[in-house]
Design an enzyme around this catalytic site. Structure first.
Site, PDB file in Angstrom:
ATOM      1  N   ASP A   1     -19.722 -26.248 -37.527  1.00 46.31           N
ATOM      2  CA  ASP A   1     -19.648 -25.101 -38.404  1.00 46.31           C
ATOM      3  C   ASP A   1     -20.587 -25.402 -39.563  1.00 46.31           C
ATOM      4  OD1 ASP A   1     -18.645 -22.809 -39.628  1.00 46.31           O
ATOM      5  OD2 ASP A   1     -17.293 -24.025 -40.821  1.00 46.31           O
TER       6      ASP A   1
ATOM      7  N   ASP B   1     -22.290 -17.212 -40.818  1.00 48.92           N
ATOM      8  CA  ASP B   1     -23.186 -16.828 -41.891  1.00 48.92           C
ATOM      9  C   ASP B   1     -24.407 -16.097 -41.371  1.00 48.92           C
ATOM     10  OD1 ASP B   1     -23.643 -16.820 -44.594  1.00 48.92           O
ATOM     11  OD2 ASP B   1     -22.951 -18.891 -44.741  1.00 48.92           O
TER      12      ASP B   1
END
Lengths: 349, 1145
Positions: B392, B676
């Site tokens: 991540d 994102d």
């Protein structure tokens, strides 16, 4: 663990060598400096041991006499073949000792192709009975089947296939001199382990009864000519379960070819003070044990002992061969090391 | 019955009535109780035993036990099997019980959290687990939401409330939820009591961003959607309180539904072990068959003749039958090849390795007081075989802290530190940071190292001032003044927060905002700007602007946005400045900083009036409103004057680039999967050196349709494989080539990177494209997937897992990583932060990404190495021990006679030989930890499964190389020699007179040891055997080390010779590169906030007012004046000076 330390670093693991896996340690590496000397050293050690053992073995004497059909025994052999009759048969075999047997001489009987190591055979015994438990005397363990009771349901003592098949030839060894034959005295006692004689095998407690009375109500094994309390007519104390021959037989051999101790030369009188002198000997055999059923052979073995047991050529030779192989490997390694890997050239990245 | 029915009931639609537990009971919805534990006191024994006997080995031994009870077969007493079996069962049961107990405790902890529930007219504190569907509960600021609730009302106007959904999707920016207008005034208890609305909605599902339902209230229907729902796991922020009605509870909440099922993870060694056990079993059967045939033949030829002495049993009618029985007997005897204690020993080893991970000080993070934790104890050796790491971004690679790092103002860069030789220096801990104490309102957390900028500000340079004024004005941040002068900014994206904070420290303090005004404290003076319009951000515009009127009456448009966009809008006169700034921007981007360009424009009053009218009319249009607005925005944002650019550092966690570099050297491929944006993700890629400018090509896949994506993937792949090769090859060959991408992986030297966004990924994951995607991804050194959903993360992991046969590791910190963590072979959670979801789902947890390096390269490698050596030794020992019986069969007429004492057989594996092997498996180290880190390539053999595979297994069964311990610690010595001592003590004890006296039949070997060991030939044989066993192995090892040394050998060699020398520091410094990727603009928030601000909806004390019109000033002037009065009394005074006296009052 479990303790709760206060403070901001409460959960910091302990900085101990164990927990951080930093225990001091010896981490051996197989380097030329350690391996090659070790190999040469081992080769040397094995060589020395081998030579020493070989020399020791060389000084021992051994004589094997297969008497299954030797001498007059072929008649007895035939006889046992026909039936298992309790008819006694005595035969004689002669042999010659060229070089005197010096020191203690051990007399063994040997059997070839007799499987004392079959599982069902080995299990077919009752240790509790033979340690003198009264209960087991009268009701032998089921492991003894079918040798636990005779046809009439009388319990057999000692029960089981092992005891039943006891080796029942007996030998008389004679030294034939010009003046006639001299009986070679054999010690027939003290031939079993101390622990067996005194712990593992015990007669049922006699409590003022004679041995035959104790064994009353039991039957001898089917193949036995004599009851267990009458195995050694010469020595009362060598009867019952603690009879030396029985104990020796009951320690089953691991391989189908084996020899068991029969007696040790009694070196009290001449001419046997120093062992067995060279010359002709005859052995008179009370030939009872049948081997023809299982294509077995019977033999008599006379041998002197070394510090590491009986005459054993295997150990010295094994040591010598090993030593040679190690030496060979060591030399090869040295060559390789010199040619290819000297001083860790291969180690360079 | 009812229980059973509930299980089968499939919910089609959910009906929930507020304040009506009786009504809701009818549907038997799940309550808010969570249970992840498996057993309770009563069910433990049966269930656990049932589970244990499902293990093949245990079931096998149970069967064996039964076989041993049959007298005709029994070649070994029952105790030889039952002793180890019971031992194994007990150890496993104890372990299971403790594991389950901890699960139970963590459930309890969650279940017992307090929450306020409206019960019979009053708010009562109730445990979470007591909450039912339909209850009305009250939440307070910073509390976790207890269940999925429908927002009814809140302390904020319009029933708005803010939540942080980090636990759910990993996004840390605040989100707004709004209550229905009809319920938004239910602020007091009585109104809530009377509320009897019924919600009819979809059944429980795992879609986090979707909810449909209707609220039926007094004959009126109100549609409900996701905007009205607060999900379990969210945290209430900036909202004093809110009321909500529970819709889904406990296991039916979206969070729990998303958790997915916990699957039992197995390591590849586990699988190999199972295979081997099957093989061994087959081998055992073979041996059994050979021996049984042997027995039949023997009985026919020899045994038949031996019946005088040993008659056949009654039931043993023929030699064939005897052979049949012997087969079973040998199965029993030879069972020692089947390693019953293997599983237990392996578990013990893994447990030990796990403790070593827990105990490792170098994985302890003192700032957060978090030690590493091995939460699963069964996966350790797999850590040594990882090939793919899925990481991540936010919170894992980065700290999710944005720092204003550099800027370029009017062609001049600030932010670098120069040493006395005018050379750019590194910023270290020791570098002095700028003193902001001239400004009473400065933020202490802010650090800047270039003093020149402050000097420039102090000189009142207008451009510098405008630069920071822009930063202070052009944003959507909400200020919160907790005490006088103590400002807290609520930014919806951390970038904005960083920019506004920077402006604050440089003397342009953003103090308050109303829908129409923004008040700054400019270098000590309070200045109130009229906020005339916010030209909001969106993904297409990539910029935002504000139009303000300063107290002098000058209208100015301030704009910030992506450099490429802003540069296009500049006035031509700015060209020179643009080039300089552009160069600076390239420099910033090269350092991995997130950049924004800033520009402004003074507006003519009349022009603005006209534009504003157009804007108002456009904003009332229903059709094409967005487009029309966009056109208008574009119109006014022309001819801007460039002010400069900002560079924000998305702060990486410590040591991330080094860790990644190190893992890459160990041939571990790292894929970043993030929710994102593309730009942000790429930025991080650059800053942690996963993307580099010297890469041949960075492919960005961002197609919207399947075809587009296919096209892009194909062309990227063709480019890598070399266009000529692909085109010249025939179709068949082509297919072959694609099928076997791995061949090319090795041959491709050039470095490529792949960046793919979530939309494209969804298409690329379709069955027909997934192979292309995977091949392409594997050809690239770096793969970054952005804008992916939690589910997609899991799918990507699954894809690799399915097709690459490689060990995957997923690392993440938020609830959005849970599915990925669970899917990967190994899941790692970043602990020590607020969210615990990822940690709870993970197998390992630690506080910092950089510990991954130690976890894999040291602990993983060691675990794998130890486990392999252990297995080697274990199988060798068992085979050596058991094959003796096989060979002996040829001497004992295949009668299944044992060579050893039964007790020796019983104790051999579990007592005599277990500890030395265990000690080796626990403590062995071939290479020290420093060297493991220093030479990451040492990790490679694990990935290729070199240390223990089927070939090795055969080797170890054929030739046993003795105890191959590399690292003899005290414990090893103790266990090795201790075991020998134990062997002799037990031997003598069992063959003692006493034991024989008591258990005659069990210990018939009285005196054997005494008599045998006094025979000198026994010792001679032992010596000879040891020599013969050790020498060949040693020679082979020596030759191998000398002639074909592996890297391990080399490192050990070096280690031996450099023991005294300390470990060398490995410096993987950040390299400064000249170069350039563009457009790393730093907006990470969503659009829509501008409107929220101008509408005043999110202003606490505001009264609703119409959307900004130029003419509204008179109308609200009194209000502004009031505000100003209030402000002026406090303006620009630090909290130190006013705060303290205030307290003394």
């Amino acid at each position: 663990m479990g303790k709760v330390k206060p403070g901001p670093l409460a959960r910091r693991p302990d900085n101990s060598a164990f927990k951080q896996q930093r225990l001091p340690a010896w981490s051996p590496m197989l380097t030329a400096n350690s391996v090659l000397p070790f190999f040469y050293f081992m080769a040397l050690i094995c060589m020395l041991l081998g030579v020493w053992l070989l020399l020791t073995v060389q000084s021992t004497e051994e004589l094997k006499l297969d008497y299954t059909e030797a001498g007059t025994c072929n008649l007895c052999f035939e006889k046992r073949n026909v039936s298992n009759a309790a008819q006694p048969c005595i035969c004689t075999a002669v042999f010659n000792i060229k070089k005197a047997f010096k020191g203690d001489v051990f007399f063994y009987y040997g059997l070839i192709n007799f499987h004392q190591n079959l599982r069902r055979y080995m299990d077919s015994r009752d240790d509790a009975q033979m340690v003198g438990r009264k209960n087991n005397l009268k009701s032998p363990s089921s492991y003894c089947m079918p040798f636990d009771k005779d046809k009439n349901g009388v319990p057999i003592a000692p029960c089981g296939a092992v005891a039943n098949s006891i080796f029942n030839d007996s030998f008389t060894l004679s030294y034939m001199t010009s003046s006639g034959s001299v009986r070679v005295p054999l010690l027939r006692k003290g031939i079993s382990w101390y622990t067996d004689k005194n712990i593992k095998y015990r007669n049922p407690s006699t409590e003022n009864m004679t041995l035959p009375q104790v064994f009353e109500g039991t039957a001898p094994p089917l193949y036995w000519q004599k009851p267990v309390y009458d195995l050694d007519p010469l020595d009362k104390n060598n009867n019952g379960f603690i009879n030396d021959d029985l104990i020796v037989w009951m320690r089953e051999a691991a391989f189908p070819n084996f020899k068991k101790l029969y007696g040790v030369l009694h070196r009290a009188n001449k001419p046997f003070m120093n062992g067995l002198p060279a010359g002709n000997y005859s052995v008179e055999i009370s030939y009872n044990f049948p081997v023809q059923y299982f294509r077995g052979r019977k033999e008599v073995v006379l041998t002197t002992l070394t510090w590491f047991g009986g005459q054993n050529h295997f150990l010295p030779i094994a040591y010598l061969v090993t030593s040679c192989l190690i030496l060979l490997i060591a030399i090869l390694l040295t060559v390789f090391w010199f040619k290819f890997g000297k001083n860790g050239q291969n180690m360079e990245e | 019955m009812a229980f059973w029915r509930r299980k089968t009931h499939i919910e089609k639609e959910r009906h929930v009535k507020a304040n009506a537990r009786d009504y809701n009971e009818n549907f038997s919805y799940a309550d808010n109780h969570i249970k992840t534990s498996k057993y309770n006191v009563l069910t433990f024994l049966p269930i656990n035993l049932f589970e244990q006997f499902q293990r093949v080995a245990n079931a096998y031994f149970l069967l064996l036990l039964i076989l041993q009870l049959i007298p005709g077969i029994s070649s070994l007493s029952w105790f030889t099997t039952i002793v180890p079996l019971v031992l194994v069962l007990v150890i496993t049961a104890v372990k299971d019980a403790t594991d389950d107990f901890f699960r139970y405790k963590s459930d309890q902890q969650v279940n017992n959290r307090q929450s306020q529930v409206l019960i019979s007219g009053s708010l009562q504190n109730e445990k979470w687990m007591k909450i039912r569907v339909g209850d009305i509960i009250k939440l307070e600021n910073n509390q976790f939401v207890a269940a999925d609730i429908l927002l009814l009302s809140s302390s904020e106007p319009y029933g708005l409330c803010y939540i942080e959904t980090a636990e759910l999707d990993g996004e840390t920016n605040l989100k707004v939820r709004q209550a229905l207008t009809i319920t938004s005034d239910f602020g007091d208890i009585s109104k809530l009591m009377d509320f009897d609305g019924e919600v009819i909605c979809e059944p429980p599902n795992n879609k986090l961003d979707k909810f449909t339902g209707t609220l039926h209230l007094r004959d009126s229907k109100h549609p409900l959607d996701n905007e009205n729902l607060l999900l379990r796991g969210c945290v209430l922020r900036n909202t004093e309180w809110c009321f909500g009605m529970v819709i889904f509870a406990g296991l039916q909440t979206k969070l729990m539904q998303n958790c997915g099922r916990t699957t039992f993870k197995r390591t590849s060694i586990d699988k190999l072990m199972n295979t081997l056990v099957l093989w061994i079993f087959a081998f055992l059967i073979c041996m059994g068959v050979v021996l049984a045939i042997g027995n039949t033949l023997w009985e026919t030829w020899t045994g038949r003749n031996f019946q005088v002495f040993l008659p056949w049993d009654d039931f043993q009618s023929s030699a064939v039958f005897s052979g049949f029985l012997t087969f079973w007997s040998y199965i029993i005897i030879l069972n020692t090849v089947m390693p019953i204690s293997l599983y237990v020993s392996v578990e013990v080893l893994r447990l030990g390795h796990s403790y070593f991970i827990n105990w490792d000080q170098r994985m302890y993070h003192s700032q957060t007081n978090t030690a590493a934790e091995a939460r699963t104890t069964t996966l350790n050796e797999e850590l040594g075989q990882v090939e793919y790491v899925f990481s991540d971004k936010t919170g894992t690679l980065t700290q999710n802290i944005m720092v204003f790092k550099k800027c370029s103002i009017n062609g001049q860069t600030y932010g670098d530190v120069y040493d006395e030789f005018k050379q750019k220096g590194e910023i270290t801990e020791k570098t002095d940071c700028v003193d902001f104490s001239f400004n009473p309102l400065y933020d202490r957390g802010f650090k800047f190292y270039d003093g020149r900028l402050v000097e420039a500000i102090k000189l009142e340079d207008p451009v510098e001032q405008d630069f920071f004024r822009l930063l202070a004005l052009c944003h959507t941040v909400m200020p919160e003044e907790k005490s006088e002068g103590h400002l807290v900014y609520q930014a919806q994206s951390p970038d904005e927060g960083a920019l506004v904070t920077a402006a604050r420290n440089f003397g342009f303090v953003f103090r308050t905002r109303t829908p129409e005004t923004i008040t700054l404290c400019e270098l000590g003076r309070a200045v109130t700007y009229q906020l005339l319009a916010i030209l909001d951000f969106n993904n297409v515009r990539k910029r935002m602007s504000v139009i303000v009127r300063n107290p002098q009456g000058q209208i100015t448009l301030y704009s910030k946005g992506a450099d490429t966009i802003i540069f296009d809008l500049l006035d031509p006169s700015n060209e020179d400045l643009m080039y300089t700034t552009s160069e600076h921007l390239n420099g910033f981007a090269g350092e991995g900083l997130r950049t924004l360009a800033l520009a402004y424009k003074d507006l003519d009053e009349d022009y603005f009036e006209i534009w504003m009218k157009k804007l108002i009319s456009a904003s009332t249009v229903i059709e094409n409103r967005e487009d029309q607005l966009a056109v208008l925005y574009e119109e006014i944002e022309q001819g801007l004057k460039l002010l400069g650019a900002t560079a924000i550092e998305d702060k990486l966690q410590d040591g991330v680039p080094e860790t990644i570099a190190s893992l890459v050297l160990a041939d571990i491929k790292i894929w970043v999967l993030t929710g994102d944006k593309l730009e942000t993700a790429m930025n991080i890629g650059y800053s942690c050196h996963m993307l580099r400018d010297d890469m041949n090509e960075v492919f960005v896949i961002s197609g919207h349709t399947l075809l587009e994506v296919q096209q892009q993937l194909r062309s990227a792949k063709e480019q890598i494989l070399g266009l000529s090769r692909v085109s010249s090859a025939g179709d068949v060959e082509k297919a072959e080539m694609f099928a076997d991408g791995s061949v090319y992986e090795e041959t491709i030297i050039a470095e490529y990177a792949l960046v793919i966004n979530g939309h494209s990924l969804a298409h690329a994951m379709e069955p027909q494209l997934e192979h292309v995607l995977l091949d392409l991804a594997c050809l690239c050194k770096t793969v970054i997937c952005c804008r992916v959903t939690p589910m997609q993360k899991a799918q990507v992991v699954e894809l690799v897992k399915r097709h690459k046969r490689a060990v995957t590791l997923a690392i993440g910190d938020g609830a959005n990583d849970v599915s990925m963590i669970k899917t990967a072979h190994i899941g790692v959670g970043i602990s020590g932060q607020e969210g615990m979801q990822a940690v709870l789902a993970s197998d390992y947890s630690f506080a910092q990404f950089r510990y991954l390096r130690r976890l894999l390269l040291v602990h993983g490698r060691w675990s794998y190495f130890r486990m392999c050596n252990f297995l080697w030794y274990f199988f060798y020992k068992n085979f050596a021990f058991t094959l003796v019986h096989f060979w002996y069969g040829f001497f004992c007429g295949f009668s299944a006679q044992t060579v050893y004492d039964q007790w020796f057989i019983t104790l051999f594996n579990i007592v005599y030989t277990s500890l030395p092997v265990l000690a080796m498996g626990l403590f062995d180290q071939d290479v020290s930890d420093q060297n493991s880190l220093h030479y990451p390539s040492l990790y490679k053999p694990g990935q290729q499964n070199l240390f223990f595979n089927k070939r090795q297994f055969f080797l170890c069964t054929l030739q046993g190389i003795g105890l191959d311990t590399h690292y003899w610690t005290v414990v090893n010595h103790f266990f090795v020699w201790g075991s020998l001592i134990v062997y002799f003590s037990i031997l003598f004890a069992m063959q003692s007179d006493g034991m024989f006296g008591i258990f005659t039949s069990s210990f018939p070997f009285v005196g054997t040891a005494r008599n045998c060991l006094s025979e000198k030939s026994v010792w001679l044989v032992i010596l000879l055997t040891s020599v013969v066993c050790v020498v060949p192995g040693m020679a082979v090892s020596f030759l191998r080390v000398e002639l074909f040394p592996t890297l391990t050998d080399k490192v050990r060699h070096v280690q031996q010779f450099r023991k005294r020398q300390g470990p060398q520091e490995q410096s993987l410094r950040r390299v400064r590169r000249t170069s350039s990727h563009r457009s790393a603009y730093a907006f990470s928030h969503q659009q829509g906030y501008g409107e929220l601000i101008t509408s005043g909806k999110n202003m606490k004390m505001s009264t609703p007012s119409s959307t900004g019109s130029p003419g509204r000033t008179p109308q609200s002037s009194t209000w502004i004046e009031n505000m100003l009065k209030r402000k002026n009394t406090v303006s620009c005074v630090s909290d130190e000076s006013t705060g303290a006296p205030a307290k003394t009052d």
